[in-house]
Design a protein around this motif. Structure first.
Motif, PDB file in Angstrom:
ATOM      1  N   ASN A 164     -42.435 -42.662 -22.068  1.00  0.00           N
ATOM      2  CA  ASN A 164     -41.287 -43.424 -22.567  1.00  0.00           C
ATOM      3  C   ASN A 164     -40.238 -43.620 -21.489  1.00  0.00           C
ATOM      4  O   ASN A 164     -39.712 -44.721 -21.293  1.00  0.00           O
ATOM      5  N   ILE A 165     -39.901 -42.530 -20.790  1.00  0.00           N
ATOM      6  CA  ILE A 165     -38.883 -42.591 -19.740  1.00  0.00           C
ATOM      7  C   ILE A 165     -39.279 -43.609 -18.668  1.00  0.00           C
ATOM      8  O   ILE A 165     -38.464 -44.416 -18.206  1.00  0.00           O
ATOM      9  N   LEU A 166     -40.540 -43.578 -18.257  1.00  0.00           N
ATOM     10  CA  LEU A 166     -40.974 -44.452 -17.167  1.00  0.00           C
ATOM     11  C   LEU A 166     -41.183 -45.896 -17.610  1.00  0.00           C
ATOM     12  O   LEU A 166     -40.725 -46.826 -16.944  1.00  0.00           O
ATOM     13  N   GLN A 167     -41.871 -46.103 -18.734  1.00  0.00           N
ATOM     14  CA  GLN A 167     -42.226 -47.466 -19.122  1.00  0.00           C
ATOM     15  C   GLN A 167     -41.143 -48.162 -19.947  1.00  0.00           C
ATOM     16  O   GLN A 167     -40.824 -49.318 -19.690  1.00  0.00           O
ATOM     17  N   LYS A 168     -40.583 -47.475 -20.936  1.00  0.00           N
ATOM     18  CA  LYS A 168     -39.601 -48.123 -21.798  1.00  0.00           C
ATOM     19  C   LYS A 168     -38.221 -48.170 -21.158  1.00  0.00           C
ATOM     20  O   LYS A 168     -37.535 -49.183 -21.207  1.00  0.00           O
ATOM     21  N   GLU A 169     -37.804 -47.056 -20.553  1.00  0.00           N
ATOM     22  CA  GLU A 169     -36.476 -47.025 -19.944  1.00  0.00           C
ATOM     23  C   GLU A 169     -36.501 -47.554 -18.513  1.00  0.00           C
ATOM     24  O   GLU A 169     -35.643 -48.326 -18.110  1.00  0.00           O
ATOM     25  N   GLY A 170     -37.491 -47.124 -17.728  1.00  0.00           N
ATOM     26  CA  GLY A 170     -37.549 -47.529 -16.328  1.00  0.00           C
ATOM     27  C   GLY A 170     -38.285 -48.834 -16.075  1.00  0.00           C
ATOM     28  O   GLY A 170     -38.293 -49.320 -14.945  1.00  0.00           O
ATOM     29  N   LYS A 171     -38.907 -49.391 -17.121  1.00  0.00           N
ATOM     30  CA  LYS A 171     -39.626 -50.675 -16.991  1.00  0.00           C
ATOM     31  C   LYS A 171     -40.658 -50.645 -15.862  1.00  0.00           C
ATOM     32  O   LYS A 171     -40.896 -51.653 -15.183  1.00  0.00           O
ATOM     33  N   VAL A 172     -41.285 -49.489 -15.656  1.00  0.00           N
ATOM     34  CA  VAL A 172     -42.267 -49.364 -14.581  1.00  0.00           C
ATOM     35  C   VAL A 172     -43.508 -50.171 -14.931  1.00  0.00           C
ATOM     36  O   VAL A 172     -44.093 -50.009 -16.007  1.00  0.00           O
ATOM     37  N   SER A 173     -43.919 -51.036 -14.029  1.00  0.00           N
ATOM     38  CA  SER A 173     -45.068 -51.903 -14.273  1.00  0.00           C
ATOM     39  C   SER A 173     -46.362 -51.348 -13.680  1.00  0.00           C
ATOM     40  O   SER A 173     -47.445 -51.865 -13.970  1.00  0.00           O
ATOM     41  N   ASN A 174     -46.262 -50.311 -12.849  1.00  0.00           N
ATOM     42  CA  ASN A 174     -47.447 -49.697 -12.250  1.00  0.00           C
ATOM     43  C   ASN A 174     -48.092 -48.772 -13.286  1.00  0.00           C
ATOM     44  O   ASN A 174     -47.865 -47.567 -13.314  1.00  0.00           O
ATOM     45  N   THR A 175     -48.910 -49.361 -14.139  1.00  0.00           N
ATOM     46  CA  THR A 175     -49.507 -48.623 -15.256  1.00  0.00           C
ATOM     47  C   THR A 175     -50.386 -47.475 -14.776  1.00  0.00           C
ATOM     48  O   THR A 175     -50.395 -46.400 -15.384  1.00  0.00           O
ATOM     49  N   ALA A 176     -51.107 -47.677 -13.695  1.00  0.00           N
ATOM     50  CA  ALA A 176     -51.999 -46.636 -13.193  1.00  0.00           C
ATOM     51  C   ALA A 176     -51.219 -45.394 -12.795  1.00  0.00           C
ATOM     52  O   ALA A 176     -51.626 -44.264 -13.095  1.00  0.00           O
ATOM     53  N   ALA A 177     -50.086 -45.589 -12.124  1.00  0.00           N
ATOM     54  CA  ALA A 177     -49.267 -44.452 -11.706  1.00  0.00           C
ATOM     55  C   ALA A 177     -48.661 -43.744 -12.912  1.00  0.00           C
ATOM     56  O   ALA A 177     -48.582 -42.512 -12.958  1.00  0.00           O
ATOM     57  N   SER A 203     -46.746 -38.055  -5.064  1.00  0.00           N
ATOM     58  CA  SER A 203     -47.550 -39.211  -4.671  1.00  0.00           C
ATOM     59  C   SER A 203     -47.384 -40.359  -5.665  1.00  0.00           C
ATOM     60  O   SER A 203     -47.189 -41.519  -5.281  1.00  0.00           O
ATOM     61  N   ASN A 204     -47.437 -40.036  -6.963  1.00  0.00           N
ATOM     62  CA  ASN A 204     -47.318 -41.077  -7.979  1.00  0.00           C
ATOM     63  C   ASN A 204     -45.902 -41.638  -8.072  1.00  0.00           C
ATOM     64  O   ASN A 204     -45.717 -42.842  -8.262  1.00  0.00           O
ATOM     65  N   TYR A 205     -44.891 -40.788  -7.940  1.00  0.00           N
ATOM     66  CA  TYR A 205     -43.511 -41.287  -7.938  1.00  0.00           C
ATOM     67  C   TYR A 205     -43.281 -42.222  -6.760  1.00  0.00           C
ATOM     68  O   TYR A 205     -42.568 -43.215  -6.867  1.00  0.00           O
ATOM     69  N   SER A 206     -43.872 -41.880  -5.620  1.00  0.00           N
ATOM     70  CA  SER A 206     -43.752 -42.739  -4.444  1.00  0.00           C
ATOM     71  C   SER A 206     -44.394 -44.102  -4.705  1.00  0.00           C
ATOM     72  O   SER A 206     -43.847 -45.146  -4.334  1.00  0.00           O
ATOM     73  N   ASN A 207     -45.553 -44.112  -5.382  1.00  0.00           N
ATOM     74  CA  ASN A 207     -46.211 -45.374  -5.724  1.00  0.00           C
ATOM     75  C   ASN A 207     -45.374 -46.209  -6.689  1.00  0.00           C
ATOM     76  O   ASN A 207     -45.351 -47.445  -6.610  1.00  0.00           O
ATOM     77  N   ILE A 208     -44.688 -45.533  -7.599  1.00  0.00           N
ATOM     78  CA  ILE A 208     -43.817 -46.233  -8.539  1.00  0.00           C
ATOM     79  C   ILE A 208     -42.591 -46.796  -7.835  1.00  0.00           C
ATOM     80  O   ILE A 208     -42.110 -47.879  -8.170  1.00  0.00           O
ATOM     81  N   GLY A 209     -42.089 -46.052  -6.850  1.00  0.00           N
ATOM     82  CA  GLY A 209     -40.882 -46.466  -6.140  1.00  0.00           C
ATOM     83  C   GLY A 209     -39.657 -45.663  -6.511  1.00  0.00           C
ATOM     84  O   GLY A 209     -38.529 -46.015  -6.134  1.00  0.00           O
ATOM     85  N   ILE A 210     -39.840 -44.576  -7.235  1.00  0.00           N
ATOM     86  CA  ILE A 210     -38.706 -43.738  -7.637  1.00  0.00           C
ATOM     87  C   ILE A 210     -38.122 -43.036  -6.418  1.00  0.00           C
ATOM     88  O   ILE A 210     -38.847 -42.451  -5.612  1.00  0.00           O
ATOM     89  N   ASN A 211     -36.804 -43.091  -6.279  1.00  0.00           N
ATOM     90  CA  ASN A 211     -36.130 -42.422  -5.170  1.00  0.00           C
ATOM     91  C   ASN A 211     -34.711 -42.027  -5.577  1.00  0.00           C
ATOM     92  O   ASN A 211     -34.273 -42.301  -6.696  1.00  0.00           O
ATOM     93  N   ARG A 212     -34.015 -41.394  -4.673  1.00  0.00           N
ATOM     94  CA  ARG A 212     -32.676 -40.880  -4.959  1.00  0.00           C
ATOM     95  C   ARG A 212     -31.684 -41.992  -5.280  1.00  0.00           C
ATOM     96  O   ARG A 212     -30.736 -41.791  -6.042  1.00  0.00           O
ATOM     97  N   ASN A 213     -31.897 -43.163  -4.722  1.00  0.00           N
ATOM     98  CA  ASN A 213     -30.965 -44.269  -4.909  1.00  0.00           C
ATOM     99  C   ASN A 213     -31.141 -44.997  -6.234  1.00  0.00           C
ATOM    100  O   ASN A 213     -30.214 -45.666  -6.703  1.00  0.00           O
ATOM    101  N   ASN A 214     -32.328 -44.890  -6.844  1.00  0.00           N
ATOM    102  CA  ASN A 214     -32.542 -45.677  -8.066  1.00  0.00           C
ATOM    103  C   ASN A 214     -32.809 -44.845  -9.316  1.00  0.00           C
ATOM    104  O   ASN A 214     -33.076 -45.399 -10.377  1.00  0.00           O
ATOM    105  N   THR A 215     -32.738 -43.507  -9.186  1.00  0.00           N
ATOM    106  CA  THR A 215     -32.980 -42.652 -10.344  1.00  0.00           C
ATOM    107  C   THR A 215     -31.929 -41.549 -10.410  1.00  0.00           C
ATOM    108  O   THR A 215     -31.806 -40.747  -9.470  1.00  0.00           O
TER     109      THR A 215
END
Length: 207
Positions: free
Chosen positions: A172-185, A97-109
């Motif tokens: 680290n993987i999500l915020q620093k490397e992936g630049k994920v802006s959805n802090t709640a997720a 559910s949280n990965y879906s909110n972030i937008g992580i998928n097979r094409n971008n990870t």
């Protein structure tokens, strides 16, 4: 022992089906609820990092794409204390559910492990690269980029490979490397990793 495992597996199936019906993890990163369910149940067979099945160095090489969330515990003891296979399935469903909110998928990870202990990766579409060291005896892996060192664990799953991290490393993987802006997720993922002693969360990857 066999009867206990079958009971846990049946309970996991019922629980996860309920979660999917009520909206938890109803949409997988690839758009297929069935693929998430199949991956979670596959992970039940290999949900302990230390003592589980690992890759040798040559088998690790190649391109790996994200297919589903992955969760595990460091030892059988920590897994048992946390509630067993049903806990793994619940964590993986929440991660979906949280990965879906972030937008992580097979094409971008994805992660690619190359000759000469080099790696390249994308998380949330953001590329990064560096070198890695890998211990085939216990599955521990260390990714070194130009700015930081990230430690994780690799294990075989029924469908491919689980690449998992503790709470701090996953952030680290999500915020620093992936630049994920959805802090709640991101914080929800972190809480899952901290929810039980010895828990690790991350990605199931397939070729």
């Amino acid at each position: 022992m066999k009867k206990t495992f079958l009971t846990l597996l049946a309970a996991t199936t019922l629980m996860l089906s309920s979660c999917l019906t009520t909206g938890l993890g109803t949409t997988s990163p690839t758009g297929s609820t069935g693929s998430v369910l199949g991956s979670v149940l596959g992970s039940v067979l290999t949900n302990v990092l230390f003592g589980g099945m690992t890759f040798d160095q040559s088998s690790l090489l190649g391109n790996w794409n994200y297919s589903a969330p992955s969760a595990a515990f460091t030892t059988e003891q920590t897994l048992t204390k946390a509630g067993g296979a049903a806990t793994i399935a619940s964590m993986a469903s929440s991660l979906a559910s949280n990965y879906s909110n972030i937008g992580i998928n097979r094409n971008n990870t994805s992660f690619s492990f190359l000759e000469g202990n080099k790696f390249s990766a994308k998380v949330n579409g953001i590329p990064f690269s560096g070198t890695y060291t890998y211990n085939a005896q216990n599955g521990e892996i260390t990714l070194k980029t130009a700015t930081e060192t990230i430690k994780g664990n690799v294990m075989k799953t029924q469908n491919g490979m689980g690449l998992m991290f503790d709470a701090n490393q996953m952030v680290n993987i999500l915020q620093k490397e992936g630049k994920v802006s959805n802090t709640a997720a991101v914080q929800a993922v972190s809480r899952l990793a901290k929810s039980a002693n010895g828990a690790r969360v991350g990605f199931e990857l397939t070729r």
